[in-house]
Design a protein around this motif. Structure first.
Motif, short mmCIF file in Angstrom:
data_model
loop_
_atom_site.label_atom_id
_atom_site.label_comp_id
_atom_site.label_asym_id
_atom_site.label_seq_id
_atom_site.Cartn_x
_atom_site.Cartn_y
_atom_site.Cartn_z
N ALA A 23 -41.34 21.30 64.89
CA ALA A 23 -42.49 20.89 65.71
C ALA A 23 -43.68 21.83 65.50
O ALA A 23 -44.83 21.43 65.66
N GLY A 24 -43.42 23.06 65.12
CA GLY A 24 -44.49 24.02 64.90
C GLY A 24 -45.14 23.93 63.53
O GLY A 24 -46.10 24.64 63.25
N TYR A 25 -44.63 23.08 62.66
CA TYR A 25 -45.20 22.93 61.33
C TYR A 25 -46.49 22.11 61.40
O TYR A 25 -46.65 21.27 62.27
N GLY A 26 -47.36 22.32 60.44
CA GLY A 26 -48.60 21.55 60.38
C GLY A 26 -48.39 20.13 59.92
O GLY A 26 -49.11 19.22 60.32
N GLY A 27 -47.40 19.92 59.09
CA GLY A 27 -47.12 18.59 58.58
C GLY A 27 -45.69 18.50 58.11
O GLY A 27 -45.07 19.50 57.75
N LEU A 28 -45.16 17.29 58.15
CA LEU A 28 -43.80 17.04 57.68
C LEU A 28 -43.79 15.79 56.81
O LEU A 28 -44.49 14.82 57.10
N LEU A 29 -43.00 15.86 55.76
CA LEU A 29 -42.87 14.75 54.83
C LEU A 29 -41.64 13.92 55.19
O LEU A 29 -40.55 14.47 55.35
N ALA A 30 -41.82 12.63 55.34
CA ALA A 30 -40.71 11.71 55.53
C ALA A 30 -40.48 11.01 54.20
O ALA A 30 -41.27 10.18 53.78
N ALA A 31 -39.40 11.40 53.55
CA ALA A 31 -39.06 10.84 52.24
C ALA A 31 -37.76 10.06 52.34
O ALA A 31 -36.88 10.42 53.13
N GLU A 32 -37.65 9.01 51.56
CA GLU A 32 -36.45 8.18 51.61
C GLU A 32 -35.23 8.99 51.21
O GLU A 32 -35.31 9.96 50.47
N GLY A 33 -34.12 8.54 51.74
CA GLY A 33 -32.85 9.15 51.40
C GLY A 33 -32.01 8.13 50.67
O GLY A 33 -32.29 7.77 49.54
N HIS A 34 -31.04 7.57 51.35
CA HIS A 34 -30.16 6.59 50.74
C HIS A 34 -30.78 5.20 50.79
O HIS A 34 -31.32 4.78 51.81
N CYS A 35 -30.73 4.48 49.71
CA CYS A 35 -31.12 3.07 49.64
C CYS A 35 -32.55 2.80 50.09
O CYS A 35 -32.83 1.79 50.72
N GLY A 36 -33.46 3.70 49.83
CA GLY A 36 -34.86 3.46 50.15
C GLY A 36 -35.18 3.57 51.62
O GLY A 36 -36.18 3.05 52.08
N PHE A 37 -34.37 4.27 52.38
CA PHE A 37 -34.56 4.32 53.82
C PHE A 37 -34.78 5.76 54.29
O PHE A 37 -34.09 6.67 53.85
N ALA A 38 -35.75 5.94 55.15
CA ALA A 38 -35.99 7.24 55.79
C ALA A 38 -36.11 7.01 57.29
O ALA A 38 -36.82 6.12 57.73
N ASP A 39 -35.39 7.80 58.06
CA ASP A 39 -35.44 7.61 59.51
C ASP A 39 -36.12 8.77 60.23
O ASP A 39 -35.98 8.93 61.43
N ARG A 40 -36.89 9.56 59.53
CA ARG A 40 -37.55 10.72 60.14
C ARG A 40 -38.88 10.39 60.79
O ARG A 40 -39.37 11.14 61.62
N ASP A 41 -39.49 9.28 60.43
CA ASP A 41 -40.82 8.95 60.95
C ASP A 41 -40.88 9.03 62.47
O ASP A 41 -41.78 9.65 63.03
N LYS A 42 -39.93 8.38 63.13
CA LYS A 42 -39.97 8.34 64.60
C LYS A 42 -39.90 9.74 65.19
O LYS A 42 -40.56 10.03 66.18
N HIS A 43 -39.12 10.62 64.59
CA HIS A 43 -39.00 11.98 65.10
C HIS A 43 -40.31 12.75 64.89
O HIS A 43 -40.74 13.50 65.76
N ILE A 44 -40.91 12.55 63.75
CA ILE A 44 -42.16 13.26 63.44
C ILE A 44 -43.29 12.76 64.33
O ILE A 44 -44.10 13.56 64.80
N PHE A 45 -43.35 11.46 64.59
CA PHE A 45 -44.36 10.94 65.52
C PHE A 45 -44.26 11.65 66.87
O PHE A 45 -45.26 12.02 67.46
N TRP A 46 -43.04 11.84 67.37
CA TRP A 46 -42.85 12.48 68.67
C TRP A 46 -43.11 13.98 68.61
O TRP A 46 -43.63 14.55 69.58
N LEU A 47 -42.75 14.62 67.51
CA LEU A 47 -42.86 16.07 67.41
C LEU A 47 -44.31 16.57 67.43
O LEU A 47 -44.58 17.61 68.01
N GLY A 48 -45.18 15.88 66.73
CA GLY A 48 -46.58 16.30 66.72
C GLY A 48 -47.16 16.73 65.39
O GLY A 48 -48.37 16.62 65.21
N PRO A 49 -46.37 17.24 64.43
CA PRO A 49 -46.97 17.58 63.14
C PRO A 49 -47.52 16.34 62.44
O PRO A 49 -47.13 15.22 62.75
N THR A 50 -48.41 16.54 61.51
CA THR A 50 -48.95 15.43 60.73
C THR A 50 -47.81 14.82 59.92
O THR A 50 -47.07 15.52 59.24
#
Length: 159
Positions: A23-50
């Protein structure tokens, strides 16, 4: 390589950072993992980093409403634009602050319990409008009851 040497990219192996600390980072990258899917977006939206979101053919339901440059910084599927995206964020702090505020508002609207329920209620209503046969819900193995009767018996509103 320039991102790594300037400290903008920390991709060390076996270097796990708990989500809460990110949460203290300036930005976070949401990159796909298995089968073209990444589930980090929702967490990053809530956390606050870009959120630096890798464009992909696969996305969670809420990403249909998220808009590039309004809620997140888009990054090409192949990461060719990652360095330029980070440079843009570094050079436009006011725009990034607005984007982050928009992302927080987006999370409250789409990712809260009320937002999730509203989305799925709307989705199921759309699906129900497409059904061209009488829907029945199982009550016991040997008996079926019409959906409207089942919903009424369980005090669930029906449209």
């Amino acid at each position: 390589e320039q991102l790594r040497t300037t400290g903008w990219l920390d991709a060390r192996r076996n270097h796990h950072v708990p989500l809460a600390q990110q949460a203290g980072y300036g930005g976070l990258l949401a990159a796909e993992g298995h089968c073209g899917f990444a589930d980090r977006d929702k967490h990053i939206f809530w956390l606050g980093p870009t959120l630096f979101h890798q464009e992909s053919f696969c996305a969670e339901y809420y990403m249909i409403a998220a808009r590039p440059w309004i809620h997140y910084v888009p990054v090409s599927y192949t990461f060719d634009s990652l360095e330029a995206a980070i440079r843009w964020a570094r050079d436009h702090p006011r725009d990034v602050a607005t984007l982050r505020a928009n992302a927080q508002d987006f999370a409250a609207a789409w990712l809260s319990a009320a937002g999730v329920l509203a989305y799925f209620e709307a989705l199921l209503a759309e699906i129900a409008g497409l059904v061209r046969y009488d829907v029945a819900a199982p009550v016991r193995r040997e008996a079926f009851v019409a959906a409207d009767a089942y919903l009424a018996a369980h005090h669930v509103r029906s449209n």
